[in-house]
Design a protein around this motif. Sequence first.
Motif, PDB file in Angstrom:
ATOM      1  N   ALA A 129       0.955   9.041  -6.508  1.00 45.51           N
ATOM      2  CA  ALA A 129       1.736   9.813  -6.118  1.00 45.51           C
ATOM      3  C   ALA A 129       2.891  10.905  -7.486  1.00 45.51           C
ATOM      4  CB  ALA A 129       1.835  10.878  -5.011  1.00 45.51           C
ATOM      5  N   ALA A 130       3.224   9.839  -7.797  1.00 44.10           N
ATOM      6  CA  ALA A 130       4.543  10.559  -9.106  1.00 44.10           C
ATOM      7  C   ALA A 130       4.749   9.693  -9.578  1.00 44.10           C
ATOM      8  CB  ALA A 130       5.983   9.811  -7.571  1.00 44.10           C
ATOM      9  N   PRO A 131       4.454  10.546 -10.583  1.00 39.29           N
ATOM     10  CA  PRO A 131       3.752   9.999 -12.467  1.00 39.29           C
ATOM     11  C   PRO A 131       4.897   9.966 -12.955  1.00 39.29           C
ATOM     12  CG  PRO A 131       2.413  12.407 -12.200  1.00 39.29           C
ATOM     13  CD  PRO A 131       3.487  12.115 -10.895  1.00 39.29           C
ATOM     14  N   THR A 132       6.680  10.354 -12.514  1.00 34.71           N
ATOM     15  CA  THR A 132       7.655  10.229 -13.239  1.00 34.71           C
ATOM     16  C   THR A 132       7.378   8.297 -12.605  1.00 34.71           C
ATOM     17  OG1 THR A 132       8.596  12.173 -13.246  1.00 34.71           O
ATOM     18  CG2 THR A 132       9.784  10.116 -13.561  1.00 34.71           C
TER      19      THR A 132
ATOM     20  N   VAL B 156       0.873  -0.984   0.326  1.00 34.74           N
ATOM     21  CA  VAL B 156       0.160  -0.190  -0.306  1.00 34.74           C
ATOM     22  C   VAL B 156       1.076   1.021  -0.479  1.00 34.74           C
ATOM     23  CG1 VAL B 156      -1.541   1.941   1.667  1.00 34.74           C
ATOM     24  CG2 VAL B 156      -1.742  -0.870   0.983  1.00 34.74           C
ATOM     25  N   VAL B 157       1.805   1.045   0.367  1.00 35.50           N
ATOM     26  CA  VAL B 157       2.911   1.941   0.904  1.00 35.50           C
ATOM     27  C   VAL B 157       3.393   1.992  -0.363  1.00 35.50           C
ATOM     28  CG1 VAL B 157       5.114   3.601   2.107  1.00 35.50           C
ATOM     29  CG2 VAL B 157       3.343   2.358   3.423  1.00 35.50           C
ATOM     30  N   PHE B 158       4.049   1.786  -1.068  1.00 27.96           N
ATOM     31  CA  PHE B 158       4.726   1.535  -2.147  1.00 27.96           C
ATOM     32  C   PHE B 158       3.878   2.010  -3.528  1.00 27.96           C
ATOM     33  CE2 PHE B 158       8.439   0.654  -0.453  1.00 27.96           C
ATOM     34  CZ  PHE B 158       9.588   0.961  -0.786  1.00 27.96           C
ATOM     35  N   THR B 159       2.416   1.579  -3.003  1.00 27.07           N
ATOM     36  CA  THR B 159       1.551   1.778  -4.448  1.00 27.07           C
ATOM     37  C   THR B 159       1.269   3.296  -4.275  1.00 27.07           C
ATOM     38  OG1 THR B 159       0.799  -0.319  -4.572  1.00 27.07           O
ATOM     39  CG2 THR B 159      -0.948   1.630  -4.904  1.00 27.07           C
ATOM     40  N   GLY B 160       1.395   3.759  -2.757  1.00 27.35           N
ATOM     41  CA  GLY B 160       0.930   5.619  -2.897  1.00 27.35           C
ATOM     42  C   GLY B 160       1.725   6.471  -3.646  1.00 27.35           C
ATOM     43  N   ILE B 161       3.413   6.044  -3.254  1.00 26.06           N
ATOM     44  CA  ILE B 161       4.276   5.937  -3.513  1.00 26.06           C
ATOM     45  C   ILE B 161       3.877   5.957  -5.414  1.00 26.06           C
ATOM     46  CG2 ILE B 161       6.308   6.868  -3.894  1.00 26.06           C
ATOM     47  CD1 ILE B 161       6.647   5.489  -0.970  1.00 26.06           C
TER      48      ILE B 161
END
Length: 400
Positions: A242-245, A234-239
Amino acid sequence: MQLLGDMRVERVHAWAFYLLCGFGLFSNVSIAAANIFLGTLVAVVLLRLWLKRNDWREALPNGRMGRALFILMGAVILSSLFSSDISKSLRTFGDYYGYRMLGLYAVLLMIREKRRLALIAVCVAVSFAVNDLAVIYQGIFQENFRASGFSIYMSVGGFLSMLLPSLVLLLLSGQMEEKYRVSACILLVLGCMALLYNGTRGAWLAVPLTTFLCCGFLVRKKKKFLIGTLLTAVVFTGIFAAAPTFSSRLASIGDTKMQSNSERLLLWTSAYRMFEDHPILGVGFAQFKSEYQSGYILPEAKERELTHAHSNVMHMLAECGAVGLFALLFFWGTWLFESFRMWRATRHVAALVTAAVLMGLVLQGLTEYNMGNSAVMKLHWLLIGLSLQWLRLDETDRVR
């Protein structure tokens, strides 16, 4: 006389320890500096073998692992003897299976104290941290999303693929000394940030898969393990959301129109054609570059100066044929099986670290020829040596 001989051997062991520490300190940040220590270590190993010849087998892995390694070496030598440039093939064999593996041989033969193993590992960790900080700086302040720090970005991907799963295992196992735990947690956070900014997609897949599979063996409370895995996801999915790149880079993994992906497919096609023309022993070890550029490169290929197949499997298939690929797969399978078998027998985290270091290399190497990457392989064999020797020393203590 015997006492004098033992003192000389112990002094040589001390030299090896200091040189391995020096190599570890530069392993992630400077190939040139690391080679100074590794090159000197060659002389130390030879001196050690001259002073005491009756225990040279201790420099090799035990049992099935050792036999699988010799089978792989034999297949590569056989391919070399039938190559178009035997001299080059054999010289490259000596580099790949001699010099680059020196960390393994030296540790198994000459590092006889767990304290020294730990200090060598700390030196590797310091080097890893320094390069991770450089990668993070380049990513945040220079907006470089293929950041490499002081190294090469594909090499950094290899370092991360091996070291991050190992760090997680050590932290979760409870077998890491308390004084190292806080530093290891900080290093893990730095490594995860470096993983994002490095942008090596093979490492993005290798790290979570290796960590999940190896930790699945380690953690007994499977419910907590699955909850922890879910929260991390979940944490890395959020990252990534949040970061299109980052998200666009991840989405490009399956995009066959992207140039780096299409070039890999063309390389793999050329490698397979080499295998079709030379199915048993391939075109010859270390001959991919010359064969590719002299006749097998496809007209559609835009990057016409490539020297390897961007895949350990396809590169071995092209250079060493069916014999070489079978030997490689047998080697990988045997080492992973033996690592997990040792874990079940001893519950020693070093067995799982051995599996994680190998698995990280293998998974990242599905789309990158990291077996041909000098910096990655030298560190790989050092890490394997540290893990196997940790197991040996603890087994010796247990028997006593």
